[in-house]
Design a protein around this motif. Structure first.
Motif, PDB file in Angstrom:
ATOM      1  N   LYS A  12       9.078 -14.207   9.926  1.00  0.00           N
ATOM      2  CA  LYS A  12       8.491 -15.513   9.342  1.00  0.00           C
ATOM      3  C   LYS A  12       9.558 -16.532  10.025  1.00  0.00           C
ATOM      4  O   LYS A  12      10.291 -17.052   9.638  1.00  0.00           O
ATOM      5  CB  LYS A  12       8.791 -15.595   7.909  1.00  0.00           C
ATOM      6  CG  LYS A  12       7.971 -14.893   6.981  1.00  0.00           C
ATOM      7  CD  LYS A  12       8.482 -14.900   5.686  1.00  0.00           C
ATOM      8  CE  LYS A  12       7.325 -13.771   5.086  1.00  0.00           C
ATOM      9  NZ  LYS A  12       7.823 -13.561   3.495  1.00  0.00           N
ATOM     10  N   ILE A  13       8.813 -16.984  11.193  1.00  0.00           N
ATOM     11  CA  ILE A  13       9.411 -17.870  11.993  1.00  0.00           C
ATOM     12  C   ILE A  13       9.631 -19.200  11.324  1.00  0.00           C
ATOM     13  O   ILE A  13      10.979 -19.677  11.631  1.00  0.00           O
ATOM     14  CB  ILE A  13       8.273 -18.279  13.173  1.00  0.00           C
ATOM     15  CG1 ILE A  13       7.472 -17.238  13.786  1.00  0.00           C
ATOM     16  CG2 ILE A  13       8.899 -19.335  14.292  1.00  0.00           C
ATOM     17  CD1 ILE A  13       6.218 -17.315  14.166  1.00  0.00           C
ATOM     18  N   VAL A  14       9.078 -19.868  10.600  1.00  0.00           N
ATOM     19  CA  VAL A  14       9.006 -21.077  10.036  1.00  0.00           C
ATOM     20  C   VAL A  14      10.412 -20.805   9.005  1.00  0.00           C
ATOM     21  O   VAL A  14      11.180 -21.789   9.098  1.00  0.00           O
ATOM     22  CB  VAL A  14       7.942 -21.489   9.314  1.00  0.00           C
ATOM     23  CG1 VAL A  14       8.426 -22.642   8.383  1.00  0.00           C
ATOM     24  CG2 VAL A  14       6.951 -21.650  10.081  1.00  0.00           C
ATOM     25  N   GLU A  15      10.389 -19.833   8.364  1.00  0.00           N
ATOM     26  CA  GLU A  15      11.860 -19.573   7.558  1.00  0.00           C
ATOM     27  C   GLU A  15      12.988 -19.803   8.288  1.00  0.00           C
ATOM     28  O   GLU A  15      13.887 -20.595   8.139  1.00  0.00           O
ATOM     29  CB  GLU A  15      11.574 -18.302   6.522  1.00  0.00           C
ATOM     30  CG  GLU A  15      12.583 -18.357   5.734  1.00  0.00           C
ATOM     31  CD  GLU A  15      12.514 -17.214   4.759  1.00  0.00           C
ATOM     32  OE1 GLU A  15      11.121 -16.940   4.432  1.00  0.00           O
ATOM     33  OE2 GLU A  15      13.479 -16.261   4.501  1.00  0.00           O
ATOM     34  N   ALA A  16      12.876 -19.009   9.552  1.00  0.00           N
ATOM     35  CA  ALA A  16      14.261 -19.017  10.360  1.00  0.00           C
ATOM     36  C   ALA A  16      14.370 -20.254  10.926  1.00  0.00           C
ATOM     37  O   ALA A  16      15.448 -20.773  10.855  1.00  0.00           O
ATOM     38  CB  ALA A  16      13.733 -18.020  11.561  1.00  0.00           C
ATOM     39  N   MET A  17      13.494 -21.046  11.310  1.00  0.00           N
ATOM     40  CA  MET A  17      13.581 -22.527  11.786  1.00  0.00           C
ATOM     41  C   MET A  17      14.184 -23.381  10.786  1.00  0.00           C
ATOM     42  O   MET A  17      15.095 -24.162  11.078  1.00  0.00           O
ATOM     43  CB  MET A  17      12.454 -23.007  12.423  1.00  0.00           C
ATOM     44  CG  MET A  17      11.697 -22.139  13.546  1.00  0.00           C
ATOM     45  SD  MET A  17      10.040 -22.936  13.947  1.00  0.00           S
ATOM     46  CE  MET A  17      10.484 -24.219  15.155  1.00  0.00           C
ATOM     47  N   TRP A  18      13.680 -23.286   9.374  1.00  0.00           N
ATOM     48  CA  TRP A  18      13.981 -24.048   8.452  1.00  0.00           C
ATOM     49  C   TRP A  18      15.559 -23.712   8.254  1.00  0.00           C
ATOM     50  O   TRP A  18      16.195 -24.640   8.172  1.00  0.00           O
ATOM     51  CB  TRP A  18      13.380 -23.619   7.167  1.00  0.00           C
ATOM     52  CG  TRP A  18      13.604 -24.570   6.195  1.00  0.00           C
ATOM     53  CD1 TRP A  18      14.259 -24.410   5.233  1.00  0.00           C
ATOM     54  CD2 TRP A  18      12.862 -25.837   5.765  1.00  0.00           C
ATOM     55  NE1 TRP A  18      14.131 -25.395   4.110  1.00  0.00           N
ATOM     56  CE2 TRP A  18      13.352 -26.349   4.431  1.00  0.00           C
ATOM     57  CE3 TRP A  18      12.168 -26.653   6.660  1.00  0.00           C
ATOM     58  CZ2 TRP A  18      12.837 -27.586   3.912  1.00  0.00           C
ATOM     59  CZ3 TRP A  18      11.615 -27.783   5.988  1.00  0.00           C
ATOM     60  CH2 TRP A  18      11.960 -28.267   4.747  1.00  0.00           C
ATOM     61  N   ARG A  19      15.836 -22.395   8.258  1.00  0.00           N
ATOM     62  CA  ARG A  19      17.330 -22.189   7.947  1.00  0.00           C
ATOM     63  C   ARG A  19      18.099 -22.704   8.938  1.00  0.00           C
ATOM     64  O   ARG A  19      19.442 -23.235   8.602  1.00  0.00           O
ATOM     65  CB  ARG A  19      17.490 -20.685   7.819  1.00  0.00           C
ATOM     66  CG  ARG A  19      16.859 -19.664   6.773  1.00  0.00           C
ATOM     67  CD  ARG A  19      17.216 -18.422   6.685  1.00  0.00           C
ATOM     68  NE  ARG A  19      18.016 -18.144   5.441  1.00  0.00           N
ATOM     69  CZ  ARG A  19      17.426 -17.620   4.379  1.00  0.00           C
ATOM     70  NH1 ARG A  19      16.256 -16.835   4.769  1.00  0.00           N
ATOM     71  NH2 ARG A  19      18.055 -17.121   3.352  1.00  0.00           N
ATOM     72  N   LYS A  21      18.214 -25.347  10.334  1.00  0.00           N
ATOM     73  CA  LYS A  21      18.342 -26.756  10.070  1.00  0.00           C
ATOM     74  C   LYS A  21      19.284 -26.944   8.861  1.00  0.00           C
ATOM     75  O   LYS A  21      19.478 -28.040   8.433  1.00  0.00           O
ATOM     76  CB  LYS A  21      17.028 -27.350  10.102  1.00  0.00           C
ATOM     77  CG  LYS A  21      16.147 -27.061  11.263  1.00  0.00           C
ATOM     78  CD  LYS A  21      15.186 -28.508  11.414  1.00  0.00           C
ATOM     79  CE  LYS A  21      14.413 -28.095  12.556  1.00  0.00           C
ATOM     80  NZ  LYS A  21      14.218 -28.988  13.643  1.00  0.00           N
ATOM     81  N   GLY A  22      19.593 -25.866   8.214  1.00  0.00           N
ATOM     82  CA  GLY A  22      20.562 -25.824   6.938  1.00  0.00           C
ATOM     83  C   GLY A  22      19.618 -26.453   5.807  1.00  0.00           C
ATOM     84  O   GLY A  22      20.386 -27.002   5.116  1.00  0.00           O
ATOM     85  N   LEU A  23      18.497 -26.197   5.710  1.00  0.00           N
ATOM     86  CA  LEU A  23      17.768 -27.068   4.673  1.00  0.00           C
ATOM     87  C   LEU A  23      17.585 -25.891   3.503  1.00  0.00           C
ATOM     88  O   LEU A  23      17.666 -24.737   3.613  1.00  0.00           O
ATOM     89  CB  LEU A  23      16.459 -27.322   5.246  1.00  0.00           C
ATOM     90  CG  LEU A  23      16.332 -28.528   6.159  1.00  0.00           C
ATOM     91  CD1 LEU A  23      15.218 -28.756   6.975  1.00  0.00           C
ATOM     92  CD2 LEU A  23      16.979 -29.930   5.464  1.00  0.00           C
ATOM     93  N   GLU A  73       7.973 -33.548   9.686  1.00  0.00           N
ATOM     94  CA  GLU A  73       8.882 -34.437   9.668  1.00  0.00           C
ATOM     95  C   GLU A  73      10.171 -33.803  10.714  1.00  0.00           C
ATOM     96  O   GLU A  73      10.688 -34.444  11.393  1.00  0.00           O
ATOM     97  CB  GLU A  73       9.516 -34.724   8.497  1.00  0.00           C
ATOM     98  CG  GLU A  73       9.056 -36.166   8.136  1.00  0.00           C
ATOM     99  CD  GLU A  73       9.297 -36.557   6.567  1.00  0.00           C
ATOM    100  OE1 GLU A  73      10.163 -36.009   5.851  1.00  0.00           O
ATOM    101  OE2 GLU A  73       8.375 -37.369   6.103  1.00  0.00           O
ATOM    102  N   VAL A  74      10.378 -32.392  10.415  1.00  0.00           N
ATOM    103  CA  VAL A  74      11.379 -31.852  11.255  1.00  0.00           C
ATOM    104  C   VAL A  74      10.928 -31.349  12.510  1.00  0.00           C
ATOM    105  O   VAL A  74      11.320 -30.635  13.238  1.00  0.00           O
ATOM    106  CB  VAL A  74      12.153 -30.822  10.471  1.00  0.00           C
ATOM    107  CG1 VAL A  74      12.665 -31.195   9.034  1.00  0.00           C
ATOM    108  CG2 VAL A  74      11.166 -29.561  10.057  1.00  0.00           C
ATOM    109  N   GLY A  75       9.578 -31.488  12.757  1.00  0.00           N
ATOM    110  CA  GLY A  75       8.972 -31.214  13.916  1.00  0.00           C
ATOM    111  C   GLY A  75       8.650 -29.808  14.068  1.00  0.00           C
ATOM    112  O   GLY A  75       8.195 -28.936  15.045  1.00  0.00           O
TER     113      GLY A  75
END
Lengths: 150, 150
Positions: A12-19, A21-23, A73-75
């Motif tokens: 889950k690429i998106v989950e990794a990216m989100w994490r 960013k500390g969200l 928003e976070v790209g």
DNA sequence: ATAGTTGCAAACGCTTTGCAACTCC
DNA sequence: GGAGTTGCAAAGCGTTTGCAACTAT
């Protein structure tokens, strides 16, 4: 050799990216991000919501909208509003494809040119901008006797 | 009472095009077409309506919408739906240009680069094609304004 | 404990449309 | 005269938002 380890499904690429960013990560987000991680084309909200509800019926359309907005928003995601219908979304990580379209034969050629990339970046910079995304459609006509395959 | 010839003001291109298609010409249409004939950038409906009402206060927004729609249908005007706000309109007769679009500010910059022109022609030729037309929309973000947002 | 997130329904902004009156050909 | 056009207000559609209940940290 691999035993029956859980297929570890598509990362889950998106989950990794989100994490990274500390969200904050919630239940609905896990589902939403999973679906978004796997999108290959340019689905719209309704299509995404349909796939998301296939996993968890309780997730509302509003939540999908809200999360898409934050992802943009976070790209992580790019939003397109081509015509005036529903917006379509794309993973920002995918390298951009430009298209040659031959209307006569209906052939569509995707291409990528770093030369073009460079030139466009320069053009944008010249105006004081950074490119977020682009859409390039070149309508063409075959040159004499160019009976190309592919 | 009439001096010489009325200044014949800016020729109403759109009116002429419309007539040439044998379509009906009404009072409101004359005003609308006049305003549209003179548009240089990419105004939206509200802007157009403002200019139209400056000539005839009675012309409604619905009528402006309806006529724009018809003009787009017959190919006199091009409608753009860049961001998700109001659509913007352009005279189709103008040579096509490429666009830089800043979604945040809604700003739209037209540009033309012969360098780009050349490169695209080369790219097409490399695939055995000749360019008929194109559509290039570059979505950008201001370079310095990165931390201006709340 | 608390700042952030969710579902629901209502609100929003842009655009289209149903209707009755009007107008151009 | 009759098809096409208009203004008005209401409806449509995609998207956002206020609110109270909930949840991750």
């Amino acid at each position: 050799m691999e035993p029956t380890q859980p297929p570890l499904e598509q990362t889950k690429i998106v989950e990794a990216m989100w994490r990274s960013k500390g969200l904050r990560l919630t239940g609905p987000r896990r589902v939403i991000f999973g679906v978004i991680s796997e999108m290959t084309n340019h689905p719209d909200v309704v299509e995404l919501h349909r796939r998301i509800q296939a996993v968890d019926r309780r997730i509302s359309l509003a939540t999908v909208y809200r999360n898409l907005r934050q992802l943009v928003e976070v790209g992580i995601v790019i939003r397109y509003a081509f015509d005036h219908g529903r917006s379509r979304y794309e993973l920002a990580s995918r390298p951009h494809q430009d298209h040659l379209i031959d209307r006569k034969s209906g052939k569509l050629i995707e291409f990528h040119s770093s030369e073009l990339e460079k030139l466009l970046n320069e053009l944008a910079a010249r105006h004081g901008y950074r490119i977020v995304s682009r859409r390039l459609e070149i309508y063409v006509e075959a040159l004499a006797a160019a009976d190309l395959r592919d």
